[in-house]
Design a protein around this motif. Structure first.
Motif, mmCIF file in Angstrom:
data_model
loop_
_atom_site.group_PDB
_atom_site.id
_atom_site.type_symbol
_atom_site.label_atom_id
_atom_site.label_comp_id
_atom_site.label_asym_id
_atom_site.label_seq_id
_atom_site.Cartn_x
_atom_site.Cartn_y
_atom_site.Cartn_z
ATOM 1 N N GLU A 87 0.837 -1.209 0.000
ATOM 2 C CA GLU A 87 0.000 0.000 0.000
ATOM 3 C C GLU A 87 0.869 1.254 0.000
ATOM 4 O O GLU A 87 0.577 2.220 -0.716
ATOM 5 N N GLU A 88 1.934 1.246 0.798
ATOM 6 C CA GLU A 88 2.814 2.415 0.861
ATOM 7 C C GLU A 88 3.488 2.666 -0.489
ATOM 8 O O GLU A 88 3.552 3.807 -0.965
ATOM 9 N N ARG A 91 1.000 3.886 -3.098
ATOM 10 C CA ARG A 91 0.636 5.288 -2.893
ATOM 11 C C ARG A 91 1.752 6.215 -3.334
ATOM 12 O O ARG A 91 1.497 7.303 -3.857
ATOM 13 N N ASN A 369 -5.781 5.222 1.150
ATOM 14 C CA ASN A 369 -5.385 4.953 -0.228
ATOM 15 C C ASN A 369 -6.555 5.060 -1.189
ATOM 16 O O ASN A 369 -6.403 5.526 -2.322
ATOM 17 N N GLU A 372 -7.050 8.633 -1.812
ATOM 18 C CA GLU A 372 -5.994 9.165 -2.674
ATOM 19 C C GLU A 372 -6.223 8.774 -4.130
ATOM 20 O O GLU A 372 -6.017 9.594 -5.039
#
Length: 395
Positions: A87-88, A91, A369, A372
């Motif tokens: 996920e990091e 993103r 997320n 975003e």
């Protein structure tokens, strides 16, 4: 006095202007190609990192039934760590000039699937959080039984206390009939199979919510990109990888933790990636391993090894205690069984807290997320709508 300008300082010849125009276009085209190649390399690197994280979850030798159990608190912790890392990185891709690719075919279709899967993942996290809180209440019965039989010589009062606690433990366990019929009522924060109060992560889980229905298979194939859609194709594969890891993680959580109406039959694997993807083999190996375990232990509501360990130790201790208490010759055996139950309780208790925190973190990261991605899609759409067509260069 009249000043005469040199001929080459006036406006330049038409041939010179055309050459400058072609040079500018060539330079601009080279910059665009270089930027697209850099974007593709970053997207390919994300696919490689997803593969590395999934491979790290496989045992040293991927042999079904061998080694440690496939579903344990340690495995779930590593899985959620891998999900958070993906996920990091995903993103960060959105902040590296990749956001505009989300609206290009076929990435736009993959984005729609990711947004839908994120909402369902929030429901799964909520149900898992409620189930983990319910396990704490169930776990206390095991602790009472283990602590009531601490020595080789137990009085009748201690035996009666241990038997009552064991009876409650086995009657309200994850695989008991009462637990199978209990439903989590998110509106009140309570489970009909348990009296303890439970608080959901955010919104409530509806009465007819089903963990099994939250995980339909992810589309196995993305549309084959065409020549003019190279950027969108690379981003589509990155979105698809993120959606696949998220779907797989929720499927594993629902298998390990006894969620509402999860069902005992092994479902089909949630992800069917194309074989050429770097992470396809690792994903297939993990899904096969967990599906085999699900089928092997058919009828169990939760496959988490630590839950099964507590329940098995409880059954063995109940048999050792007996209806009228163990004879003096079996006092040592009872004490040993009680020690095994206490150790199983310790392993479960040590992992429950960290797992609850990880599920909570995943819940909030999925929310962030998703927001975003929606922001990037909206910004890309507004930018495309307001950007005028470039003027034609005069020849």
């Amino acid at each position: 006095m009249t000043i005469t300008m040199p001929e080459n300082q006036g406006g330049g010849s038409p041939l010179s202007m055309a050459f400058r125009g072609r040079t500018f276009l060539s330079l601009r085209r080279s910059q665009v190609v270089s930027m697209e190649q850099g974007q593709e390399q970053e997207l390919d690197l994300f696919q490689t990192h997803v593969a590395d994280r999934l491979l790290a979850l496989l045992p040293p030798s991927n042999v079904g039934g061998g080694g440690e159990p496939p579903l344990s608190l340690a495995f779930l912790s590593k899985l959620l760590d891998a999900l958070i890392a993906c996920e990091e990185e995903f993103r960060s891709l959105l902040g590296q000039n990749h956001a505009s690719l989300l609206s290009k075919p076929p990435a736009d279709r993959a984005v729609a699937d990711l947004l839908d899967r994120a909402v369902k993942s929030l429901d799964v996290c909520n149900a898992v959080s409620l189930a983990l809180r319910s396990l704490r209440h169930w776990h206390r019965h095991a602790l009472i039984a283990a602590s009531a039989l601490p020595s080789d010589h137990c009085g009748q009062g201690q035996l009666n206390r241990a038997r009552r606690a064991l009876a409650k433990l086995l009657a309200s366990g994850p695989d008991s009939p009462s637990a199978a019929s209990g439903r989590y009522d998110g509106s009140s924060g309570r489970s009909s199979g348990s009296s303890n109060h439970m608080r959901a992560l955010s919104w409530s889980v509806s009465r007819n919510w089903s963990a099994g229905r939250q995980m339909p298979p992810v589309p196995a194939h993305l549309a084959t990109p065409r020549g003019g859609e190279a950027g969108g194709a690379g981003m589509a594969l990155a979105v698809y990888a993120m959606s696949s890891v998220l779907s797989f993680s929720m499927w594993v959580l629902a298998a390990a933790v006894p969620c509402q109406d999860r069902g005992s039959a092994a479902p089909s694997s949630p992800v069917s990636p194309r074989q050429h993807l770097p992470w396809a083999a690792a994903m297939a190996g993990l899904q096969d391993r967990i599906t085999d375990e699900w089928r092997r232990r058919k009828g169990l509501a939760g496959l988490l090894a630590e839950i099964q360990g507590v329940e098995q130790c409880g059954k063995e201790l109940m048999e050792a205690v007996g209806e009228s208490g163990p004879p003096p010759s079996r006092a040592e055996d009872v004490a040993a069984r009680a020690a095994e139950l206490a150790e199983a309780c310790r392993r479960l208790e040590e992992g429950l807290g960290p797992l609850e925190r990880q599920v909570r973190e995943v819940f909030h990261r999925v929310i962030g997320n998703r927001a975003e991605v929606l922001r990037c899609v909206d910004h890309s759409a507004r930018t495309a709508a307001t950007t005028p067509n470039p003027p034609l260069l005069s020849q």
